[in-house]
Design a protein around this motif. Sequence first.
Motif, PDB file in Angstrom:
ATOM      1  N   TYR A 440     -11.532   8.695 -20.289  1.00 12.17           N
ATOM      2  CA  TYR A 440     -11.954   8.897 -21.677  1.00 12.17           C
ATOM      3  C   TYR A 440     -13.071   9.937 -21.760  1.00 12.17           C
ATOM      4  CZ  TYR A 440     -15.521   7.968 -25.207  1.00 12.17           C
ATOM      5  OH  TYR A 440     -16.514   8.115 -26.133  1.00 12.17           O
ATOM      6  N   ALA A 441     -14.091   9.791 -20.907  1.00 10.64           N
ATOM      7  CA  ALA A 441     -15.235  10.709 -20.943  1.00 10.64           C
ATOM      8  C   ALA A 441     -14.805  12.128 -20.593  1.00 10.64           C
ATOM      9  CB  ALA A 441     -16.319  10.229 -19.977  1.00 10.64           C
ATOM     10  N   ARG A 442     -13.939  12.232 -19.613  1.00  8.91           N
ATOM     11  CA  ARG A 442     -13.454  13.557 -19.211  1.00  8.91           C
ATOM     12  C   ARG A 442     -12.695  14.234 -20.350  1.00  8.91           C
ATOM     13  NH1 ARG A 442      -8.661  14.690 -14.993  1.00  8.91           N
ATOM     14  NH2 ARG A 442      -8.964  16.931 -14.696  1.00  8.91           N
ATOM     15  N   LEU A 443     -11.844  13.466 -21.028  1.00 11.24           N
ATOM     16  CA  LEU A 443     -11.061  14.035 -22.121  1.00 11.24           C
ATOM     17  C   LEU A 443     -11.955  14.396 -23.304  1.00 11.24           C
ATOM     18  CD1 LEU A 443      -8.251  14.764 -23.155  1.00 11.24           C
ATOM     19  CD2 LEU A 443      -8.021  12.405 -23.966  1.00 11.24           C
ATOM     20  N   SER A 444     -12.915  13.532 -23.609  1.00  9.33           N
ATOM     21  CA  SER A 444     -13.833  13.811 -24.716  1.00  9.33           C
ATOM     22  C   SER A 444     -14.599  15.104 -24.471  1.00  9.33           C
ATOM     23  CB  SER A 444     -14.807  12.648 -24.900  1.00  9.33           C
ATOM     24  OG  SER A 444     -14.122  11.447 -25.166  1.00  9.33           O
ATOM     25  N   ARG A 445     -15.075  15.273 -23.232  1.00 10.53           N
ATOM     26  CA  ARG A 445     -15.779  16.506 -22.886  1.00 10.53           C
ATOM     27  C   ARG A 445     -14.856  17.712 -23.043  1.00 10.53           C
ATOM     28  NH1 ARG A 445     -20.720  17.597 -22.935  1.00 10.53           N
ATOM     29  NH2 ARG A 445     -21.259  15.832 -21.616  1.00 10.53           N
ATOM     30  N   HIS A 446     -13.624  17.556 -22.628  1.00 10.57           N
ATOM     31  CA  HIS A 446     -12.657  18.659 -22.742  1.00 10.57           C
ATOM     32  C   HIS A 446     -12.463  19.068 -24.199  1.00 10.57           C
ATOM     33  CE1 HIS A 446      -9.060  21.092 -22.025  1.00 10.57           C
ATOM     34  NE2 HIS A 446      -8.483  20.421 -23.011  1.00 10.57           N
ATOM     35  N   TRP A 447     -12.308  18.085 -25.103  1.00  8.73           N
ATOM     36  CA  TRP A 447     -12.124  18.429 -26.520  1.00  8.73           C
ATOM     37  C   TRP A 447     -13.331  19.201 -27.038  1.00  8.73           C
ATOM     38  CZ3 TRP A 447      -7.418  18.162 -26.314  1.00  8.73           C
ATOM     39  CH2 TRP A 447      -6.632  17.029 -26.212  1.00  8.73           C
ATOM     40  N   HIS A 448     -14.537  18.758 -26.687  1.00  6.15           N
ATOM     41  CA  HIS A 448     -15.734  19.454 -27.151  1.00  6.15           C
ATOM     42  C   HIS A 448     -15.799  20.886 -26.605  1.00  6.15           C
ATOM     43  CE1 HIS A 448     -17.804  16.616 -29.639  1.00  6.15           C
ATOM     44  NE2 HIS A 448     -17.817  15.671 -28.712  1.00  6.15           N
ATOM     45  N   ASP A 449     -15.398  21.043 -25.352  1.00  3.29           N
ATOM     46  CA  ASP A 449     -15.483  22.364 -24.734  1.00  3.29           C
ATOM     47  C   ASP A 449     -14.415  23.326 -25.247  1.00  3.29           C
ATOM     48  OD1 ASP A 449     -17.628  21.499 -23.261  1.00  3.29           O
ATOM     49  OD2 ASP A 449     -16.495  21.163 -21.411  1.00  3.29           O
ATOM     50  N   HIS A 450     -13.217  22.818 -25.506  1.00  2.00           N
ATOM     51  CA  HIS A 450     -12.095  23.691 -25.845  1.00  2.00           C
ATOM     52  C   HIS A 450     -11.704  23.656 -27.322  1.00  2.00           C
ATOM     53  CE1 HIS A 450     -11.801  23.427 -21.460  1.00  2.00           C
ATOM     54  NE2 HIS A 450     -11.167  24.577 -21.526  1.00  2.00           N
ATOM     55  N   PRO A 452     -14.248  23.253 -30.036  1.00  2.00           N
ATOM     56  CA  PRO A 452     -15.587  23.002 -30.597  1.00  2.00           C
ATOM     57  C   PRO A 452     -15.522  22.737 -32.094  1.00  2.00           C
ATOM     58  CG  PRO A 452     -15.284  25.330 -30.010  1.00  2.00           C
ATOM     59  CD  PRO A 452     -14.124  24.584 -29.428  1.00  2.00           C
ATOM     60  N   GLY A 453     -16.223  21.678 -32.496  1.00  2.00           N
ATOM     61  CA  GLY A 453     -16.240  21.323 -33.908  1.00  2.00           C
ATOM     62  C   GLY A 453     -15.071  20.480 -34.357  1.00  2.00           C
ATOM     63  N   ALA A 454     -14.168  20.164 -33.425  1.00  2.00           N
ATOM     64  CA  ALA A 454     -12.980  19.395 -33.813  1.00  2.00           C
ATOM     65  C   ALA A 454     -13.339  17.974 -34.224  1.00  2.00           C
ATOM     66  CB  ALA A 454     -11.968  19.357 -32.664  1.00  2.00           C
ATOM     67  N   MET A 455     -14.377  17.415 -33.618  1.00  2.00           N
ATOM     68  CA  MET A 455     -14.768  16.047 -33.970  1.00  2.00           C
ATOM     69  C   MET A 455     -16.289  15.942 -33.961  1.00  2.00           C
ATOM     70  SD  MET A 455     -13.554  14.047 -30.504  1.00  2.00           S
ATOM     71  CE  MET A 455     -14.330  14.356 -28.899  1.00  2.00           C
ATOM     72  N   LEU A 456     -16.796  15.067 -34.799  1.00  2.00           N
ATOM     73  CA  LEU A 456     -18.231  14.821 -34.902  1.00  2.00           C
ATOM     74  C   LEU A 456     -18.579  13.572 -34.111  1.00  2.00           C
ATOM     75  CD1 LEU A 456     -21.008  15.459 -36.349  1.00  2.00           C
ATOM     76  CD2 LEU A 456     -20.289  13.732 -38.032  1.00  2.00           C
ATOM     77  N   ASP A 457     -19.474  13.687 -33.138  1.00  2.00           N
ATOM     78  CA  ASP A 457     -19.947  12.520 -32.400  1.00  2.00           C
ATOM     79  C   ASP A 457     -20.885  11.702 -33.282  1.00  2.00           C
ATOM     80  OD1 ASP A 457     -20.275  13.845 -29.006  1.00  2.00           O
ATOM     81  OD2 ASP A 457     -18.533  13.360 -30.217  1.00  2.00           O
TER      82      ASP A 457
END
Length: 544
Positions: A440-450, A452-457
């Motif tokens: 989960y953490a790895r995928l979440s980091r990937h979404w943020h990196d690739h 950006p702005g797709a989801m708000l933490d």
Amino acid sequence: MNSPDASTAESHLRQQARQCIDTQQWEAAQATLESLATLVPEDAGVLVELANVVFRRGRLRESAALLLHVARRLPRDAQLIMTVAQRLVAVGETLAARGCLDLLAQAPEPPPELLVAQAHLRFSLGEIAPAKTLLERALAAGVDSPGELHLHAMLLQFSGDIERACTVLEECLRRWPNFGDAAMVLVNLRKQTPHANRLDAVQEQLRQLPVQDRDPGARFVRAEFEYAQFKILDDLERQQEAWDCLARCNAIMHELNPYNAEGEAAVTEALIRMPALGDATAATSSPAFEGPTPIFIVGMPRSGTTLLDRMLSSHSQVASAGEIIDFWRQLHWMADVPPAKAQGQLKVIQRSADIDYAELGARYLRQTQWRAHGRACYIDKLPANIQMVAFIRKALPHAPILHMVRDPIDTCFSNFKAMFGNVSPYSYDLQALAHYYRQYARLSRHWHDHLPGAMLDVSYSTLVRDPQHTLRQVLEHCGLALEASCLRPELNASPVATPSSAQVRESIHTRGVGQWRHYAKQLEPLRRAIAEDDSATAWSSPAR
């Protein structure tokens, strides 16, 4: 009237189809049923059976088309209509399924078992109030089984009637003392105290259950009573005894539901390696959508997603759709891949470049916007949609995605002590739980990196400690202004279908922050396993 030869041919084909289905010869079964459908084109039952066989052969769209054809020409056969409704839900045709249920609601004197079936399906669609009404009609008509009484208690619980739910569950246990479902829910509905607890009753029942019984059903019941014992002892702050009970419960559940680490890692890897869906998409160039806007809440289970849902849905312009799997169903429909756990997800990802994302978004909206009930926005709260972020952003670029973030150990411990039943196999073993969290953490980091702005933490700890400031940021992200009611989620009277429904009807509190420290020694292996992945520890940080 059919000729003797036609009747003989029909009988032969029916027998042959049944033999093929019983022996799982799906290709032969399809050919036989297609021949039978040509011979008896008005027989809706044959088409439903054909739809089921086609589905088993991996052709979801073809199955859905057959079911929709039947739904447009339903016979006066209540049981068949019920079957069609159930299968329509499975292929993502929720509107057509609700049409079938609406037709069944017109039956003047339906048998109790039909009312029960309708209640279960309405419940699966998140329609708590209609499900409760249907089940209470069935109970008044004489339905009397532990399973249906348990469902009634759950519907009462989700509707906020905790006292009646407790009464129903207590009656269940009086009549069926080894009914673990009731024992488990009952101890969760109220905090157990030194002067009012069920410890003696639960321990007595455990003494009566055979310890060495290897039957999976009997093992599951023992796990349920061990869980109930854990919950009571945890409430009584007898932590060492409580942990021993939880460990025994989860050891049984892990044995019954082994975790597929290889499959989970393969899905994460495939999502990360999935070719970028790009910005120049059909979805972004399609005409602006009309109607209510979905708001997605994603994250780890037990990370505070329900609290955020209750706060947002207290807003005058926001409704909660609950934990619905409609986006997954529509994505599978677009890829023409029946759901099949990791294997199905991998096949969908393989076909991702060929999906019409404008159509995916349109299908999702068409099947879900009724859930807004006249409000401007509706919440799709499914933590597992963390895997869907790229697909959601591509298909529904206008839809906000809120990512709930909670301290890793608090999140994992909350999962470990949740007892989800025969689902969520990752939650019953500390090493499995750490592995799942790292994916989960790895995928979440990937979404943020690739993306950006797709989801708000949204930080859980910040939300409960400074709800006004945090929620104002969240609502601004969704294009909404803060309303005072959002800060009083305990006043939200709408149903909430979650095991923590009793807790989320309380006012905002910080008791969940650092809760794992009561079991710090026992959770040390989990802490070390999570720490092996540096990205996993990042998700305890404030909102991004």
